[in-house]
Write a protein that holds these residues in place. Structure first.
Motif, mmCIF file in Angstrom:
data_model
loop_
_atom_site.group_PDB
_atom_site.id
_atom_site.type_symbol
_atom_site.label_atom_id
_atom_site.label_comp_id
_atom_site.label_asym_id
_atom_site.label_seq_id
_atom_site.Cartn_x
_atom_site.Cartn_y
_atom_site.Cartn_z
ATOM 1 N N SER A 218 0.832 -1.218 0.000
ATOM 2 C CA SER A 218 0.000 0.000 0.000
ATOM 3 C C SER A 218 0.867 1.269 0.000
ATOM 4 C CB SER A 218 -0.927 0.010 1.215
ATOM 5 O OG SER A 218 -1.741 -1.134 1.243
ATOM 6 N N THR A 220 2.297 5.013 -0.433
ATOM 7 C CA THR A 220 1.656 6.320 -0.291
ATOM 8 C C THR A 220 2.716 7.412 -0.227
ATOM 9 O OG1 THR A 220 0.160 7.660 1.075
ATOM 10 C CG2 THR A 220 1.593 6.124 2.232
ATOM 11 N N ARG A 221 2.372 8.606 -0.696
ATOM 12 C CA ARG A 221 3.240 9.764 -0.511
ATOM 13 C C ARG A 221 2.737 10.615 0.653
ATOM 14 N NH1 ARG A 221 7.745 10.239 -3.984
ATOM 15 N NH2 ARG A 221 8.346 11.556 -2.224
ATOM 16 N N ILE A 222 1.866 10.046 1.457
ATOM 17 C CA ILE A 222 1.362 10.732 2.648
ATOM 18 C C ILE A 222 1.775 9.925 3.881
ATOM 19 C CG2 ILE A 222 -0.678 11.585 3.850
ATOM 20 C CD1 ILE A 222 -2.099 11.561 1.122
ATOM 21 N N TYR A 224 3.969 13.328 3.200
ATOM 22 C CA TYR A 224 4.918 13.666 2.148
ATOM 23 C C TYR A 224 6.271 14.026 2.738
ATOM 24 C CZ TYR A 224 7.559 16.305 -1.246
ATOM 25 O OH TYR A 224 8.580 16.747 -2.047
ATOM 26 N N ILE A 229 9.077 7.176 -0.055
ATOM 27 C CA ILE A 229 7.741 6.654 -0.352
ATOM 28 C C ILE A 229 7.392 5.703 0.782
ATOM 29 C CG2 ILE A 229 6.309 5.349 -1.969
ATOM 30 C CD1 ILE A 229 8.291 6.088 -4.166
ATOM 31 N N LYS A 232 1.613 2.093 3.953
ATOM 32 C CA LYS A 232 0.547 2.281 4.937
ATOM 33 C C LYS A 232 0.452 1.125 5.927
ATOM 34 C CE LYS A 232 -2.456 4.966 1.827
ATOM 35 N NZ LYS A 232 -3.776 4.985 1.152
ATOM 36 N N GLU A 466 -6.356 13.430 0.441
ATOM 37 C CA GLU A 466 -5.398 12.323 0.489
ATOM 38 C C GLU A 466 -5.483 11.471 -0.775
ATOM 39 O OE1 GLU A 466 -6.375 10.387 4.143
ATOM 40 O OE2 GLU A 466 -4.990 11.622 5.325
ATOM 41 N N ASP A 470 -2.335 11.065 -3.329
ATOM 42 C CA ASP A 470 -1.813 9.729 -3.622
ATOM 43 C C ASP A 470 -1.964 9.362 -5.102
ATOM 44 O OD1 ASP A 470 -0.426 8.559 -1.618
ATOM 45 O OD2 ASP A 470 -2.113 7.523 -0.705
ATOM 46 N N THR A 471 -3.033 9.847 -5.730
ATOM 47 C CA THR A 471 -3.252 9.541 -7.150
ATOM 48 C C THR A 471 -2.263 10.296 -8.031
ATOM 49 O OG1 THR A 471 -5.612 9.145 -6.773
ATOM 50 C CG2 THR A 471 -4.918 9.587 -9.032
ATOM 51 N N THR A 473 0.548 11.642 -7.290
ATOM 52 C CA THR A 473 1.973 11.422 -7.004
ATOM 53 C C THR A 473 2.329 9.949 -7.114
ATOM 54 O OG1 THR A 473 1.576 11.177 -4.618
ATOM 55 C CG2 THR A 473 2.054 13.392 -5.431
ATOM 56 N N ASP A 474 1.408 9.133 -7.590
ATOM 57 C CA ASP A 474 1.701 7.712 -7.790
ATOM 58 C C ASP A 474 2.924 7.590 -8.707
ATOM 59 O OD1 ASP A 474 1.460 5.080 -9.400
ATOM 60 O OD2 ASP A 474 0.014 4.777 -7.779
#
Length: 497
Positions: A218, A220-222, A224, A229, A232, A466, A470-471, A473-474
C-alpha cells in the motif's frame, strides 16, 4: 522460532560469521559490486571487527565498536538530543497504520539522561508536558548527521568506509541512529541512492521487500517527505485485516549485530526496529539514476504543494506533510513554481545526447561512466550465451558459494506465514486465513456502485485530499510525466542545435 528453522539459521549464521574473519574482499571489487551488480540486500557479518580490517586500515578504524553506551554519553556530553517517542504495543496489539513521525511525541534528553531513561531510572517530559516512562514508550534519536555533532572531531579517522571501496567517506557523509528497545522507522523506500549500514551497538532487525512487491505494501506519498515513499502497513505488527495483500509478500529478514554491515540496494522497501538499545551509522551512496530521481521528486513536490494550496485547516496540512517538509506547505504558488524550475529546468545540460543534471560530485560523474561500461559488459555476457560468461557473472555476484567464501550473507527470504510465526511470534492460522478470504471477496466484488455517492462541491475533505495526493503522485503517474518531460527536452535540444 521453530527449532529446526532456528537451528538451521544459527548454523548458517555461524558459518558466515566465521568465514568473514579470514577472507576480506578487495575494496574496489566490493565498490563495483555495490554500485552496479548487487540487486538483493546482503550482510557483511563481523566485517568491521576483523583483525585484517584493522591491519589494513588506520589503528582507529571503527574504534567506536569497542565503546559501550556510557562512552557514547561522553562523546555527546551535555548536548541535548531531540528524540521521537512512540508508545510500545500491548500484548497481541496490531497496527492498522504505522507509528508516523507526526503522531509521535517529542522530547529532548542528553545521551546520559537517555541511558537513565532507557534503564527505567528517570522519566522524560515531552514537549507537550507529558511524562513518559520507558516501560510504556520507546525513543529514537534518528537521522542525525555526525558532522553536526559538537565533538565530531573525536570521530575523525574512526568512521571510515574504505573497506567497501569508498575511501575518504567518513564522518562528513555519515548519519547516526540511536534508539531504545522497540524504536522503529515506518516501512519506506528511499528514492535516492543505495545504503550501507554499520551496526555499532546492540541488535537491530531489518525487514525488507523488493520494489516488485510494492502492490502488497500500500504505497503512499502521505505523509509527504522528499525522497521517501511510505507504506501504509503498520509494522512491526501489521494488521492483515487492514492490509490482506501483505500475506502474498515475501519479507527478507535479518538481525544486525555489532560489526555487521548491511547493504540495501536502491528502491528496496525496509522497516527497521531496535531489539535492544542500539547505535547504528549509515552512509547513502550516490548512483547514476539519482539525477533522474531528483527530477521525479521535483514533480512530486510540485504536485503535493499545489494540491494543498487553499487548504485552510492546519490539521489537514499536518496530516499530509511530514513535520520536516512543512516549509513546502507554506510556499506561495510563485515560490513553488520557482523551486520546481530551479530543480528541473535550470540544471538541464543540453550539450549531451541525453540530458543529465549537472553535478559537482566528481565521483558521481565517474560512476556514470563506469555504469555505462559495466551495463554493456553484463548485457554482453547475458546475451552471448557463453558458458564462460555466465559462469563468471554467477560466480562473482549470484552464487551463495561466493558470498559464503567472503563472509557475505544474502538476506534470507521468507514466506509471509513463516515470517508471522517465526519472526513476529503470531498465531498465524486465523489471521492468515482471514486475509486470504478478504482477498477472495475483493476479487469477486470487482465493480463498485459509485452512482449513489453524494459530492459536496463546497469543500474538499481530508479523505478527498489524500486520495488526490496519492493519485497524482503515484510513481506510475510521475513516470509518465518524466517521459513527457524527456521528450520536450530532446525537442528543445534539437531546436537549439
Amino acid at each position: 522460532m521453530a527449532e529446526p528453522v532456528k537451528k538451521k539459521l544459527c548454523q548458517e549464521d555461524a558459518h558466515v560469521r566465521n568465514s568473514s574473519k579470514t577472507n576480506l574482499i578487495n575494496s574496489s571489487e566490493i565498490r563495483r559490486a555495490l554500485l552496479h551488480d548487487v540487486k538483493e540486500p546482503i550482510v557483511f557479518h563481523d566485517y568491521l571487527l576483523s583483525d585484517k580490517a584493522s591491519s589494513e586500515c588506520n589503528e582507529n578504524y571503527w574504534k567506536c565498536l569497542q565503546w559501550d553506551a556510557p562512552m557514547f554519553a561522553d562523546l555527546f556530553g551535555d548536548q541535548l538530543l531531540p528524540f521521537r517517542i512512540g508508545p510500545r504495543l500491548r500484548d497481541e496489539e496490531v497496527l492498522t497504520v504505522p507509528q508516523w513521525e507526526s503522531t509521535c511525541l517529542k522530547g529532548k534528553m542528553t545521551f546520559s539522561e537517555f541511558l537513565e531513561w532507557s534503564g527505567g531510572q528517570r522519566t522524560c517530559i515531552t514537549s507537550c508536558g507529558q511524562e513518559v516512562h520507558s516501560n510504556n514508550y520507546w525513543a529514537y534519536f534518528d537521522y542525525f548527521y555526525l558532522k553536526e555533532l559538537k565533538e565530531s572531531v573525536f570521530l575523525e579517522g574512526i568512521i571510515d568506509w574504505s573497506l567497501f571501496g569508498f575511501s575518504g567517506r567518513g564522518t562528513e557523509e555519515s548519519t547516526l541512529w540511536i534508539g531504545s528497545n522497540g524504536a522503529n522507522t515506518p516501512c519506506h523506500i528511499d528514492t535516492y541512492g543505495c545504503n550501507l549500514v554499520a551496526q555499532v551497538l546492540g541488535e537491530k532487525r531489518w525487514i525488507l521487500f523488493p520494489k516488485s512487491q510494492s502492490q502488497y505494501l500500500s504505497p503512499t506519498r502521505i505523509p509527504y517527505e522528499e525522497s521517501s515513499i511510505y507504506s501504509k502497513v503498520g509494522f512491526p505488527r501489521p494488521c492483515l485485516i487492514s492490509h490482506p495483500e501483505l500475506c502474498l509478500s515475501t519479507p527478507y529478514v535479518v538481525t544486525l549485530k555489532p560489526g555487521d554491515v548491511l547493504f540495501v540496494p536502491k528502491h528496496w522497501w525496509h522497516f527497521v526496529e531496535n531489539l535492544e538499545l542500539s547505535v547504528s551509522i549509515n552512509t547513502w551512496l550516490e548512483i547514476p539514476t539519482d539525477d533522474e530521481e531528483r527530477v521525479k521528486e521535483a514533480f512530486v513536490m510540485y504536485q503535493v504543494g499545489s494540491l494543498c494550496h487553499g487548504v485552510e485547516s492546519v490539521s489537514d496540512i499536518t496530516s499530509i506533510f511530514n513535520p520536516n517538509m512543512l516549509d513546502i506547505a507554506a510556499m506561495t504558488s510563485t515560490e513553488l513554481l520557482q523551486l520546481l524550475a530551479s530543480k528541473v529546468l535550470k540544471r538541464v545540460d543540453f550539450n549531451v545526447d541525453r540530458y543529465v543534471l549537472s553535478s559537482s560530485n566528481e565521483d558521481n560523474e565517474l560512476m556514470q561512466c563506469k555504469s555505462a561500461s559495466s551495463d554493456m559488459f553484463l548485457s554482453h555476457i547475458e546475451s552471448s550465451g557463453s558458458e564462460v560468461g555466465h559462469h563468471f557473472y554467477s560466480l562473482s555476484w549470484n552464487s551463495m558459494t561466493w558470498c559464503a567464501e567472503h563472509g557475505i550473507e544474502k538476506v534470507p527470504k521468507l514466506s509471509y506465514d513463516v515470517f508471522l510465526k517465526n519472526i513476529l511470534g503470531s498465531d498465524v492460522k486465523d489471521e492468515y486465513e482471514k486475509s486470504i478470504k478478504i482477498l477472495q471477496t475483493r476479487k469477486e466484488e470487482k465493480t463498485q456502485n459509485l452512482q449513489d455517492d453524494t459530492v459536496d462541491n463546497s469543500s474538499v475533505s481530508l479523505q478527498d485530499l489524500e486520495i488526490l495526493v496519492d493519485t497524482l503522485t503515484d510513481y506510475r503517474v510521475i513516470e509518465v510525466i518524466k517521459q513527457v518531460f524527456d521528450e520536450k527536452v530532446k525537442k528543445a535540444k534539437s531546436t537549439i542545435l
